[in-house]
Design an enzyme around this catalytic site. Structure first.
Site, PDB file in Angstrom:
ATOM      1  N   GLY A 212       0.804  -1.212   0.000  1.00 34.23           N
ATOM      2  CA  GLY A 212       0.000   0.000   0.000  1.00 34.23           C
ATOM      3  C   GLY A 212       0.838   1.264   0.000  1.00 34.23           C
ATOM      4  N   ASP A 231      10.296  -7.553   1.625  1.00 34.55           N
ATOM      5  CA  ASP A 231       9.600  -8.231   2.719  1.00 34.55           C
ATOM      6  C   ASP A 231      10.163  -9.640   2.831  1.00 34.55           C
ATOM      7  OD1 ASP A 231       7.394  -9.328   4.503  1.00 34.55           O
ATOM      8  OD2 ASP A 231       6.567  -7.348   4.086  1.00 34.55           O
ATOM      9  N   ASP A 258      15.471 -13.083   3.238  1.00 33.07           N
ATOM     10  CA  ASP A 258      15.542 -14.246   4.124  1.00 33.07           C
ATOM     11  C   ASP A 258      15.438 -13.770   5.568  1.00 33.07           C
ATOM     12  OD1 ASP A 258      15.990 -16.654   5.330  1.00 33.07           O
ATOM     13  OD2 ASP A 258      18.091 -16.827   4.733  1.00 33.07           O
ATOM     14  N   ASP A 279       8.171   0.585   7.900  1.00 35.10           N
ATOM     15  CA  ASP A 279       6.834   0.488   8.497  1.00 35.10           C
ATOM     16  C   ASP A 279       6.802  -0.853   9.231  1.00 35.10           C
ATOM     17  OD1 ASP A 279       4.188   0.756   9.150  1.00 35.10           O
ATOM     18  OD2 ASP A 279       3.432   0.297   7.152  1.00 35.10           O
ATOM     19  N   CYS A 332       1.908   1.347  13.280  1.00 37.04           N
ATOM     20  CA  CYS A 332       0.486   1.606  13.538  1.00 37.04           C
ATOM     21  C   CYS A 332       0.192   1.195  14.981  1.00 37.04           C
ATOM     22  CB  CYS A 332      -0.420   0.883  12.546  1.00 37.04           C
ATOM     23  SG  CYS A 332      -0.098  -0.888  12.380  1.00 37.04           S
TER      24      CYS A 332
END
Length: 391
Positions: A212, A231, A258, A279, A332
């Site tokens: 996103g 990621d 990894d 994030d 968040c």
């Protein structure tokens, strides 16, 4: 389904959600979808009513109840019309016994309250979230998109953001299908804005997930430059490809790293990156409006693990930055250990780094960063900070 049968279905679902929260299983929305997939007799009104009952019961109970019946009785005791549906008829729950106690009401689990970054407006934490859209500047202007959504309202100081009522079916719209918009909370849009990505830069979205914020960065870069989405979970990164194609952000490169050996996969970028967004995985305390049962999943031990993982990610992300480059750290989450405390600890470990002010209207200055909350800003809860590597 009769109204009483809907109550029993709610209890069955709550039992599954409570067990899943304790065992680290699927989230509530996944379990609800599975439940109705196997019960085709339930109509759209039945599904909507049961879903509303489920989330109303979850929002009311601060601590994780023992059973779905306990959670539902807690809700029903405040609503006599609902309590009357515990009538023992076919497919209905047994009557509420005299003295039978439901789940205690609350917002924040007791152990977590002193760890929150601020006396957060607790009722707002469990309110219903609106639907925020981000206009994809690679394909459209805000004026073009607004024509597709006559009910949309602008979001102050975010020119590419539009807000729709909770539950709006955006993904059925032509604008979404054509990639003109993405569903993205205004808080997430502010974090992408804080990165100040520009055309021609080299940018890394370190914990990209489904991408996103990667797509927001791609739009800010106008499709020009080098943008990596990194990621450690293949299934998450796999969701970015179709989204990037729809958005016209075809210049994004994905990096599957990894776990525990991420630095090895990133070594070739050391000292070359202009902006890194971290994030980080977090407690999700800022997203309870969307995932209220997440309160039941969080434990002190899990919070300890998350704080350690956030520090580890920051430490292997820092060497990627070129001298003068910027690292934007975001969670968040609304606990100080994951926000202000995490940034302070990073600055103590890395003397060549400094925090810089973030010039924007929303949120509150909180230590070296900014804090957004649902009650104060109308967004999900976020902490974020912008850190600069010395020249």
């Amino acid at each position: 389904m009769t109204p009483s049968a809907r109550i029993q279905a709610t209890i069955d679902l709550l039992d599954a959600i409570i067990a899943s929260a304790r065992d680290g299983g699927p989230a509530a929305d996944t379990l609800i979808a599975r439940y109705f997939k196997d019960r085709r007799y339930a109509g759209s009104r039945d599904r909507r009513a049961v879903r509303d009952h489920v989330y109303d019961a979850i929002r009311r109970a601060g601590e994780c109840p023992q059973t779905g019946r306990e959670a539902m009785i807690g809700l029903a005791l405040d609503r006599p019309d609902m309590a009357a549906l515990f009538d023992g008829s076919t497919h209905a729950p047994l009557p509420i016994e005299p003295g039978e106690v439901g789940a205690a009401a609350g917002t924040v689990p007791g152990w977590l309250q002193p760890l929150l970054a601020t006396p957060v407006e607790q009722s707002a934490l469990l309110g219903r979230a609106p639907v925020d859209l981000r206009v994809n500047r690679l394909k459209a202007s805000p004026a073009q998109v607004a024509a597709h959504f006559p009910d949309a309202q602008p979001v102050a100081d975010l020119p590419d953001a539009l807000r729709l009522p909770e539950g709006s079916p955006v993904e059925q719209s032509e604008a979404w299908q054509d990639g003109l918009v993405e569903v993205q909370d205004a808080g997430s849009q502010w974090i992408a804005h804080a990165c100040a990505a520009r055309p021609g830069m080299t940018v890394v979205d370190m914990c990209a997930g489904a991408g996103g914020k990667t797509l927001a960065l791609a739009a800010a870069m106008d499709g020009k430059g080098t943008l990596f989405a990194a990621d450690t979970i293949r299934s998450r990164l796999a969701r970015l490809g179709p989204r990037a194609d729809r958005a016209g952000a075809t210049f994004i490169e994905t990096l599957l790293l990894d776990q525990s050996h991420e630095a090895r996969g990133l070594e070739r970028l050391n000292g070359q990156v202009d902006v890194v967004l971290v994030d980080a995985p977090c407690s999700g305390t800022g997203t309870w409006r969307r995932n209220p049962e997440a309160r039941w999943r969080l434990t002190p031990a899990r919070l300890d693990r998350l704080v350690a993982e956030q520090a580890r990610i920051l430490d292997f992300a820092a060497p990627l930055l070129a001298p003068g480059g910027a690292l934007v750290y975001a969670t968040c989450a609304l606990t100080d250990r994951e926000g202000r405390g995490q940034v302070d600890a990073f600055l103590r470990r890395h003397a060549e780094w400094t925090a810089e002010p973030i010039a924007m209207t929303p949120g509150r200055v909180h230590g070296a960063g900014r804090l957004l909350t649902p009650g104060h800003d109308g967004t999900d809860g976020f902490f974020f900070a912008r850190l600069r590597r010395g020249a």
